[in-house]
Write an enzyme that holds these catalytic residues in place. Structure first.
Site, PDB file in Angstrom:
ATOM      1  CG  HIS A 125      -8.849 -38.434  34.135  1.00  4.39           C
ATOM      2  ND1 HIS A 125      -7.610 -37.854  34.156  1.00  4.39           N
ATOM      3  CD2 HIS A 125      -9.692 -37.522  33.597  1.00  4.39           C
ATOM      4  CE1 HIS A 125      -7.697 -36.628  33.665  1.00  4.39           C
ATOM      5  NE2 HIS A 125      -8.947 -36.401  33.306  1.00  4.39           N
ATOM      6  CG  ASP A 165     -16.622 -36.273  30.101  1.00  5.91           C
ATOM      7  OD1 ASP A 165     -15.424 -36.577  29.968  1.00  5.91           O
ATOM      8  OD2 ASP A 165     -17.073 -35.157  29.832  1.00  5.91           O
TER       9      ASP A 165
HETATM   10  C1  SDX Z   1     -11.757 -36.136  29.675  1.00  8.94           C
HETATM   11  O1  SDX Z   1      -6.902 -35.416  30.065  1.00  8.94           O
HETATM   12  C2  SDX Z   1      -7.859 -34.761  30.617  1.00  8.94           C
HETATM   13  O2  SDX Z   1      -7.665 -33.992  31.533  1.00  8.94           O
HETATM   14  C3  SDX Z   1      -9.238 -34.984  30.013  1.00  8.94           C
HETATM   15  C4  SDX Z   1     -10.402 -34.304  30.715  1.00  8.94           C
HETATM   16  C5  SDX Z   1     -10.297 -32.812  30.607  1.00  8.94           C
HETATM   17  O3  SDX Z   1     -10.926 -32.141  31.445  1.00  8.94           O
HETATM   18  O4  SDX Z   1      -9.690 -32.326  29.623  1.00  8.94           O
HETATM   19  O5  SDX Z   1     -10.455 -34.683  32.077  1.00  8.94           O
HETATM   20  C6  SDX Z   1     -11.718 -34.698  30.056  1.00  8.94           C
HETATM   21  O6  SDX Z   1     -11.398 -36.457  28.571  1.00  8.94           O
HETATM   22  C7  SDX Z   1     -12.179 -37.152  30.717  1.00  8.94           C
HETATM   23  C8  SDX Z   1     -12.056 -38.628  30.197  1.00  8.94           C
HETATM   24  C9  SDX Z   1     -13.311 -38.905  29.365  1.00  8.94           C
HETATM   25  N1  SDX Z   1     -13.187 -40.207  28.672  1.00  8.94           N
HETATM   26  C10 SDX Z   1     -13.941 -41.246  29.041  1.00  8.94           C
HETATM   27  O7  SDX Z   1     -14.695 -41.267  30.022  1.00  8.94           O
HETATM   28  C11 SDX Z   1     -13.810 -42.448  28.100  1.00  8.94           C
HETATM   29  C12 SDX Z   1     -13.645 -43.733  28.928  1.00  8.94           C
HETATM   30  N2  SDX Z   1     -12.336 -43.691  29.575  1.00  8.94           N
HETATM   31  C13 SDX Z   1     -11.227 -44.340  28.897  1.00  8.94           C
HETATM   32  O8  SDX Z   1     -11.267 -44.292  27.502  1.00  8.94           O
HETATM   33  C14 SDX Z   1      -9.877 -44.054  29.547  1.00  8.94           C
HETATM   34  O9  SDX Z   1     -10.047 -44.179  30.893  1.00  8.94           O
HETATM   35  C15 SDX Z   1      -9.196 -42.718  29.273  1.00  8.94           C
HETATM   36  C16 SDX Z   1      -9.062 -42.436  27.812  1.00  8.94           C
HETATM   37  C17 SDX Z   1      -9.935 -41.615  29.920  1.00  8.94           C
HETATM   38  C18 SDX Z   1      -7.804 -42.806  29.894  1.00  8.94           C
HETATM   39  O10 SDX Z   1      -7.108 -43.727  29.155  1.00  8.94           O
HETATM   40  P1  SDX Z   1      -5.584 -44.086  29.510  1.00  8.94           P
HETATM   41  O11 SDX Z   1      -5.018 -43.209  30.538  1.00  8.94           O
HETATM   42  O12 SDX Z   1      -4.841 -44.208  28.219  1.00  8.94           O
HETATM   43  O13 SDX Z   1      -5.755 -45.442  30.233  1.00  8.94           O
HETATM   44  P2  SDX Z   1      -5.799 -46.812  29.496  1.00  8.94           P
HETATM   45  O14 SDX Z   1      -6.717 -46.704  28.321  1.00  8.94           O
HETATM   46  O15 SDX Z   1      -4.402 -47.248  29.274  1.00  8.94           O
HETATM   47  O16 SDX Z   1      -6.520 -47.735  30.571  1.00  8.94           O
HETATM   48  C19 SDX Z   1      -5.750 -48.319  31.611  1.00  8.94           C
HETATM   49  C20 SDX Z   1      -6.457 -49.656  31.865  1.00  8.94           C
HETATM   50  C21 SDX Z   1      -6.643 -50.476  30.583  1.00  8.94           C
HETATM   51  O17 SDX Z   1      -6.653 -51.823  30.955  1.00  8.94           O
HETATM   52  P3  SDX Z   1      -5.250 -52.674  30.744  1.00  8.94           P
HETATM   53  O18 SDX Z   1      -4.860 -52.499  29.281  1.00  8.94           O
HETATM   54  O19 SDX Z   1      -4.244 -52.021  31.691  1.00  8.94           O
HETATM   55  O20 SDX Z   1      -5.606 -54.079  31.099  1.00  8.94           O
HETATM   56  O21 SDX Z   1      -7.786 -49.406  32.367  1.00  8.94           O
HETATM   57  C22 SDX Z   1      -8.742 -49.898  31.444  1.00  8.94           C
HETATM   58  C23 SDX Z   1      -8.034 -50.134  30.121  1.00  8.94           C
HETATM   59  O22 SDX Z   1      -8.649 -51.202  29.406  1.00  8.94           O
HETATM   60  N3  SDX Z   1      -9.773 -48.852  31.316  1.00  8.94           N
HETATM   61  C24 SDX Z   1     -11.071 -49.085  31.277  1.00  8.94           C
HETATM   62  C25 SDX Z   1     -11.660 -47.805  31.186  1.00  8.94           C
HETATM   63  N4  SDX Z   1     -10.705 -46.868  31.154  1.00  8.94           N
HETATM   64  C26 SDX Z   1      -9.539 -47.526  31.222  1.00  8.94           C
HETATM   65  N5  SDX Z   1     -11.806 -50.230  31.305  1.00  8.94           N
HETATM   66  C27 SDX Z   1     -13.146 -50.067  31.243  1.00  8.94           C
HETATM   67  N6  SDX Z   1     -13.804 -48.874  31.159  1.00  8.94           N
HETATM   68  C28 SDX Z   1     -13.079 -47.731  31.134  1.00  8.94           C
HETATM   69  N7  SDX Z   1     -13.698 -46.557  31.055  1.00  8.94           N
END
Ligand code: SDX
Length: 429
Positions: free
Chosen positions: A306, A364
Site C-alpha cells: 500500500h 483487497d
Molecule cells: C487500494 O491509495 C489508497 O488508499 C488505495 C486503497 C483505497 O482504499 O482507496 O487503499 C485501495 O488501491 C489498495 C491497494 C490495492 N493494490 C494492490 O493490492 C496491487 C498490489 N500492490 C502494489 O501494486 C503496490 O503495493 C501499490 C500500488 C498498492 C503501492 O505501490 P507504491 O506505493 O507505488 O509502491 P511501489 O510500487 O513503489 O513498491 C515499493 C516496493 C517496490 O520494490 P522496489 O522498487 O522498492 O525494489 O515494494 C514492491 C515494489 O516492487 N512491491 C511489491 C508489491 N507492492 C510493492 N512487491 C511484490 N508484491 C507487491 N504487491
C-alpha cells in the site's frame, strides 16, 4: 500556519516557505509561492510526498495502521454502525441523531429508483462486457438527467445530487450484474435496508421469493463501510481534479469509477482472487513468492502492499473476520482459496523481502474470497468497491467545492523533450 518555515536555497536565491500543521499527522510545506520566488517547480510523480488539499474527512496513519473517519476508528464504525450512518458521518461531519438517521435513510431509500430510460443504456453493451465498463458508461449517463441539481455552487443542489448518487449506485450496480448474467432487472424495495435491498436486486428472480439472510446483509453492509473512503487515493484525487473544473457531479463520479478499475487500485480485489485461483494450492506459493520478489518479473502479490500503510491495513483485519463469518454462515469449509490466502499471508509476513518493504495485506486481499462466497463473480468485485466508495468521492467532492483555497487543478511538468526546432518539408526528411 505553524510559525515554522522551510528554508530553501536555489542557486543565489534563499527563501523561507511557510509551514502548516494539521490537527494530527505530518506538517506541510506550503510551496504555493515557490515557482514565483525561484522559477523552480517541485517534482513528485505519484505524489508520494505531496498534500493536495486540506481535509477533515479521513485520517490515515500508515505506520500505525490507523484509519479514522471524522475521528472515529474504522473498527468501531464497522462493529457498531451501519453504512448509511457512515455516509451521514462522511457527508455532514457528525454521527446522526436517531431522527437525523431516520430522515437520511428515508431520503436515500426514496431515491433508489433510476429513470426508466436508464435501462436503455444497458442494452447497447455486449452481455460479456466487464461490469466496470458498463458502470463507467451508465453512471456517466446519469449526467444527462437531473438538470434540477447541476448548479454545483448551490449547497442544496449539491446535496440533492449527492443523495441521488449514493441511492442509485446499488440499483445501477445490480442492473449491471443482472445484465451481465442475462437475468431481468429487479427494482428496489423500500422496506429493505440498503445492503439487503442491494442483495435482493442482485440475487432475486421473478420465479420465486428472495429472503435476505441477515448475516450476509450485515456482512455486505460492513464491506461497504470498509470501502467508504480513504483520504486522497487515486480515484478520490481523480474526482477532486475533475470536480475542480466545475464538471457535472455524476460525470466526476464516472471518472472516479474509471480510475478505481485499475488493478493497482480498486481492481486489485478482482486481481487478488484471480491470483489465488492461479496459485491454486499451498504447494505453489513459494514459486509465486519468488516471482513477486523478482525485479524482472512484473508479477506482484495482488492484495499486498500500500502506498500509505506500511503496517497491516486495519480494514484487512476486519475483512478477514467478515470472511470467516460469511463462510461459516454458508457452511463453506476448507475453501481452497482461503487456505491459500491464509498460508500466503503467513509466509509473506515472515519473509525478509516483505518485511523490509513493509508489504502487508490490504483491504483487497480477503475481500474477493468473501464476495465470491456471497455469490458475486470476480468481474463484479470492483463494482462493489465503487458502490461503497461513491460516498467517499461525493464527500471529498463537496469538501473541495466548499474549500476557499481550491481552484482548478493544473499541475506543471519537468520538460525533457526537444528544444525549439524548425519545420522540415517532407521532401527534405
Ligand atoms: C487500494 O491509495 C489508497 O488508499 C488505495 C486503497 C483505497 O482504499 O482507496 O487503499 C485501495 O488501491 C489498495 C491497494 C490495492 N493494490 C494492490 O493490492 C496491487 C498490489 N500492490 C502494489 O501494486 C503496490 O503495493 C501499490 C500500488 C498498492 C503501492 O505501490 P507504491 O506505493 O507505488 O509502491 P511501489 O510500487 O513503489 O513498491 C515499493 C516496493 C517496490 O520494490 P522496489 O522498487 O522498492 O525494489 O515494494 C514492491 C515494489 O516492487 N512491491 C511489491 C508489491 N507492492 C510493492 N512487491 C511484490 N508484491 C507487491 N504487491
Amino acid at each position: 500556519m505553524t510559525g515554522k518555515s522551510a528554508a530553501v536555497s536555489i542557486g543565489d536565491k534563499a527563501i523561507e516557505l511557510p509551514m502548516r500543521s494539521g490537527s494530527i499527522g505530518p506538517d506541510v510545506v506550503d510551496i504555493g509561492s515557490l515557482y514565483k520566488q525561484t522559477g523552480a517547480f517541485t517534482y513528485d510523480p505519484g505524489f508520494t510526498s505531496t498534500a493536495s488539499c486540506e481535509s477533515k474527512i479521513t485520517y490515515i496513519d500508515g505506520d500505525e495502521g490507523v484509519l479514522l473517519h471524522r475521528g472515529y476508528p474504522i473498527d468501531q464504525l464497522a462493529e457498531h454502525g451501519d453504512f448509511l450512518e457512515v455516509c451521514y458521518l462522511l457527508l455532514y461531519g457528525e454521527l446522526p441523531t436517531k431522527s437525523q438517521k431516520d430522515d437520511f435513510d428515508y431520503r436515500v431509500t426514496h431515491h433508489t429508483m433510476v429513470h426508466e430510460q436508464m435501462s436503455r443504456f444497458f442494452t447497447g453493451f455486449r452481455r460479456d462486457a466487464h461490469p466496470m465498463a458498463v458502470m463507467c458508461g451508465c453512471v456517466g449517463a446519469l449526467s444527462a438527467f437531473y438538470h434540477d441539481s447541476t448548479d454545483i455552487t448551490d449547497p442544496h443542489q449539491r446535496m440533492v445530487a449527492s443523495l441521488r448518487m449514493i441511492a442509485k449506485m446499488p440499483t445501477l450496480a445490480a442492473m449491471a450484474y443482472k445484465y451481465h448474467i442475462g437475468q431481468p432487472f429487479v427494482y428496489p424495495k423500500n422496506d429493505l435496508d440498503y445492503a439487503s435491498n442491494f442483495l435482493r436486486m442482485c440475487f432475486a428472480v421473478p420465479c420465486e421469493d428472495y429472503v435476505v439472510n441477515p448475516v450476509l446483509s450485515r456482512a455486505m453492509d460492513r464491506i461497504f463501510i470498509l470501502h467508504a473512503d480513504h483520504e486522497q487515493n487515486a480515484s478520490t484525487s481523480t474526482v477532486r481534479l475533475a470536480g475542480s473544473s466545475g464538471a457535472n457531479p455524476f460525470a466526476c463520479i464516472a471518472a472516479g469509477i474509471a480510475c478505481l478499475w485499475g488493478p493497482a487500485h480498486g481492481g486489485a480485489n478482482e486481481a487478488a482472487l484471480n491470483m489465488l485461483a492461479e496459485i491454486g494450492s499451498v504447494e505453489h506459493i513459494p514459486e509465486y513468492i519468488g516471482r513477486a520478489k523478482d525485479k524482472n518479473d512484473p508479477f506482484r502479490l495482488m492484495g499486498f502492499g500500500h502506498r500509505v500503510y506500511k503496517n497491516y491495513d486495519p480494514r484487512a483485519k476486519i475483512m478477514q473476520k467478515t470472511t470467516h463469518e460469511v463462510l461459516g454462515e454458508l457452511g463453506i469449509k476448507d475453501d481452497p482459496m482461503l487456505e491459500v490466502a491464509m498460508e500466503l499471508e503467513r509466509i509473506a509476513l515472515t519473509d525478509e523481502y516483505f518485511i523490509e518493504k513493509k508489504l502487508y495485506p490490504n483491504i483487497d486481499f480477503y475481500s474477493g474470497i468473501t464476495l465470491k462466497a456471497l455469490g458475486f463473480p470476480t468481474t463484479m468485485f470492483t463494482v462493489l468497491f465503487a458502490l461503497a466508495r461513491t460516498v467517499g468521492w461525493i464527500a471529498q467532492w463537496n469538501e473541495m467545492i466548499e474549500d476557499p483555497e481550491q481552484r482548478i487543478g493544473r499541475p506543471r511538468q519537468l520538460y525533457v523533450g526537444q528544444s525549439r526546432r524548425d519545420y522540415i518539408p517532407v521532401s527534405k526528411r
